[in-house]
Design a protein around this motif. Structure first.
Motif, PDB file in Angstrom:
ATOM      1  N   LEU A   1       6.522 -13.625  -8.327  1.00  0.00           N
ATOM      2  CA  LEU A   1       5.701 -13.854  -7.179  1.00  0.00           C
ATOM      3  C   LEU A   1       5.253 -12.987  -6.100  1.00  0.00           C
ATOM      4  O   LEU A   1       4.307 -12.428  -5.240  1.00  0.00           O
ATOM      5  CB  LEU A   1       5.870 -15.279  -6.336  1.00  0.00           C
ATOM      6  CG  LEU A   1       5.869 -16.533  -7.049  1.00  0.00           C
ATOM      7  CD1 LEU A   1       6.823 -17.798  -6.169  1.00  0.00           C
ATOM      8  CD2 LEU A   1       4.247 -16.859  -7.012  1.00  0.00           C
ATOM      9  N   ARG A   2       6.536 -12.018  -6.321  1.00  0.00           N
ATOM     10  CA  ARG A   2       6.222 -10.377  -4.745  1.00  0.00           C
ATOM     11  C   ARG A   2       5.154  -9.894  -4.814  1.00  0.00           C
ATOM     12  O   ARG A   2       4.493  -9.681  -3.324  1.00  0.00           O
ATOM     13  CB  ARG A   2       7.313 -10.139  -4.432  1.00  0.00           C
ATOM     14  CG  ARG A   2       7.903  -9.582  -5.766  1.00  0.00           C
ATOM     15  CD  ARG A   2       8.882  -9.183  -5.531  1.00  0.00           C
ATOM     16  NE  ARG A   2       9.975  -8.326  -4.392  1.00  0.00           N
ATOM     17  CZ  ARG A   2       9.784  -6.580  -4.090  1.00  0.00           C
ATOM     18  NH1 ARG A   2       8.898  -6.395  -5.613  1.00  0.00           N
ATOM     19  NH2 ARG A   2       9.988  -6.759  -3.247  1.00  0.00           N
ATOM     20  N   LYS A   3       4.526  -9.286  -5.622  1.00  0.00           N
ATOM     21  CA  LYS A   3       3.975  -8.900  -6.292  1.00  0.00           C
ATOM     22  C   LYS A   3       1.880  -9.639  -5.788  1.00  0.00           C
ATOM     23  O   LYS A   3       1.554  -8.895  -5.744  1.00  0.00           O
ATOM     24  CB  LYS A   3       4.074  -8.134  -8.025  1.00  0.00           C
ATOM     25  CG  LYS A   3       4.667  -7.487  -8.668  1.00  0.00           C
ATOM     26  CD  LYS A   3       4.405  -6.938  -9.875  1.00  0.00           C
ATOM     27  CE  LYS A   3       5.396  -6.323  -9.716  1.00  0.00           C
ATOM     28  NZ  LYS A   3       5.535  -5.816 -11.719  1.00  0.00           N
ATOM     29  N   GLU A   4       2.220 -10.657  -5.795  1.00  0.00           N
ATOM     30  CA  GLU A   4       1.204 -11.295  -5.119  1.00  0.00           C
ATOM     31  C   GLU A   4       0.628 -11.584  -4.068  1.00  0.00           C
ATOM     32  O   GLU A   4      -0.116 -11.606  -3.242  1.00  0.00           O
ATOM     33  CB  GLU A   4       1.156 -12.472  -6.324  1.00  0.00           C
ATOM     34  CG  GLU A   4       0.743 -12.741  -7.850  1.00  0.00           C
ATOM     35  CD  GLU A   4      -0.703 -11.622  -8.347  1.00  0.00           C
ATOM     36  OE1 GLU A   4      -2.120 -12.343  -7.164  1.00  0.00           O
ATOM     37  OE2 GLU A   4      -0.864 -11.448  -9.411  1.00  0.00           O
ATOM     38  N   HIS A   5       1.920 -11.994  -3.359  1.00  0.00           N
ATOM     39  CA  HIS A   5       1.982 -12.021  -1.873  1.00  0.00           C
ATOM     40  C   HIS A   5       2.957 -10.793  -1.400  1.00  0.00           C
ATOM     41  O   HIS A   5       3.745 -11.344  -0.635  1.00  0.00           O
ATOM     42  CB  HIS A   5       2.929 -13.958  -2.099  1.00  0.00           C
ATOM     43  CG  HIS A   5       2.507 -14.472  -2.709  1.00  0.00           C
ATOM     44  ND1 HIS A   5       0.917 -15.206  -1.776  1.00  0.00           N
ATOM     45  CD2 HIS A   5       2.048 -15.282  -4.091  1.00  0.00           C
ATOM     46  CE1 HIS A   5       0.513 -16.150  -2.457  1.00  0.00           C
ATOM     47  NE2 HIS A   5       1.484 -15.955  -3.804  1.00  0.00           N
ATOM     48  N   LYS A   6       1.653  -9.716  -0.831  1.00  0.00           N
ATOM     49  CA  LYS A   6       2.921  -8.728  -0.770  1.00  0.00           C
ATOM     50  C   LYS A   6       3.126  -8.999   1.331  1.00  0.00           C
ATOM     51  O   LYS A   6       3.996  -8.195   2.258  1.00  0.00           O
ATOM     52  CB  LYS A   6       2.970  -7.424  -0.469  1.00  0.00           C
ATOM     53  CG  LYS A   6       2.498  -7.117  -1.912  1.00  0.00           C
ATOM     54  CD  LYS A   6       1.710  -5.665  -2.536  1.00  0.00           C
ATOM     55  CE  LYS A   6       2.225  -5.503  -4.645  1.00  0.00           C
ATOM     56  NZ  LYS A   6       1.917  -4.084  -4.304  1.00  0.00           N
ATOM     57  N   VAL A   7       2.105 -10.123   1.773  1.00  0.00           N
ATOM     58  CA  VAL A   7       2.160  -9.966   3.020  1.00  0.00           C
ATOM     59  C   VAL A   7       2.659 -11.453   3.609  1.00  0.00           C
ATOM     60  O   VAL A   7       1.803 -11.936   2.751  1.00  0.00           O
ATOM     61  CB  VAL A   7       1.069  -9.619   3.849  1.00  0.00           C
ATOM     62  CG1 VAL A   7       0.609 -10.585   4.931  1.00  0.00           C
ATOM     63  CG2 VAL A   7       0.154  -8.435   3.359  1.00  0.00           C
ATOM     64  N   ILE A   8       3.273 -11.477   4.420  1.00  0.00           N
ATOM     65  CA  ILE A   8       3.698 -13.292   4.263  1.00  0.00           C
ATOM     66  C   ILE A   8       3.836 -13.501   5.933  1.00  0.00           C
ATOM     67  O   ILE A   8       3.665 -12.790   6.689  1.00  0.00           O
ATOM     68  CB  ILE A   8       5.323 -13.195   4.283  1.00  0.00           C
ATOM     69  CG1 ILE A   8       5.852 -13.137   2.757  1.00  0.00           C
ATOM     70  CG2 ILE A   8       5.968 -14.609   4.463  1.00  0.00           C
ATOM     71  CD1 ILE A   8       7.194 -12.666   2.182  1.00  0.00           C
TER      72      ILE A   8
END
Length: 254
Positions: A168-175
């Protein structure tokens, strides 16, 4: 012998490897819990605490469990020179894990049977590297996803949060800052669990403190929130697998 073993000691392993080791040990013992929701978490924390101080490799410890099951590991001699076979029960006990490790080290360094079987054990611990085919890798992934889907349906959570987070982290770099605030407001880095099942109220010896890793807690919250948002618990097993495989494929193309 240490120079002959190429794998890292458990205490030097990555967080992901520790989690995989925890799942393997839990599956090996297959304990029966009276309160699964609480006791499984307690058992996993005990295994992780043991692993973080363990100076043998994962492969060695799993071999040690096999040796104990076969009655080949013994306790240290008492004052009269008597020894007993290490016995395993269907429960996770950090003291028992330590006994298995200590017995294995004695077996490895002293036992004549070990010395005679040294080449066999070395070959077991250091098999020739085998490059998995794409089909084999996919088979392993699918098995993992099926097991996690089953766990999600029966227990409402997944065990492999680290693996899902990495996808998931590559698709959600901004939280969103709201999510971070929610985490900071709700995270508990210490948990008190009644480990002694004492009938006496507020008995200090019956309380056990679990210290949590904040980054791991963040990953677990992030993954669980994603699963809820995407309503992945409500899909079929086939759709669950398709979702994560598509995400993996998207990552590999970037």
């Amino acid at each position: 012998m240490k120079a002959e073993i190429s794998q890292s000691m458990l205490k030097q392993s990555s967080e992901q490897d520790i989690n995989i080791f925890t799942a393997k040990v839990l599956s090996y013992f297959n304990p029966k819990f009276e309160d699964p929701e609480v006791e499984e978490k307690l058992a996993c924390e005990d295994i992780k605490r043991f692993a973080l101080r363990c100076e043998i490799t994962e492969e060695e410890f799993m071999l040690a469990l096999d040796l104990a099951t076969e009655g080949k590991l013994q306790t240290a001699p008492d004052s009269a020179g008597n020894v007993e076979n290490i016995k395993l029960y269907r429960e996770i006990d950090i003291i028992k894990l330590g006994e298995v490790k200590a017995a294995y080290l004695r077996f490895k360094n002293v036992d004549e049977k070990y010395k005679n079987g040294k080449d066999k054990i070395t070959a077991f611990l250091n098999p020739p590297p085998v490059e998995l085919t794409p089909e084999q890798k996919k088979e392993i992934r699918i098995k993992f996803l099926k097991e996690e889907f089953s766990r999600l349906q029966t227990k409402g959570e997944v065990l492999g949060s680290i693996q899902f987070y990495d996808l998931l982290r590559k698709e959600h770099k901004v939280i969103k800052i709201g999510f971070v605030e929610k985490f900071l407001q709700t995270v508990k880095l210490e948990e008190y669990i009644d480990a002694g099942r004492s009938t006496e109220v507020h008995k200090a010896s019956s309380k056990k403190v679990i210290k949590k890793d904040p980054f791991l807690e963040f990953k677990e919250l992030f993954v669980s929130s994603y699963i809820i948002k995407m309503k992945l618990k409500d899909v079929t097993e086939e759709k669950w697998i398709e979702h994560w495989e598509a995400l993996r494929q998207s990552n590999s193309e970037k």
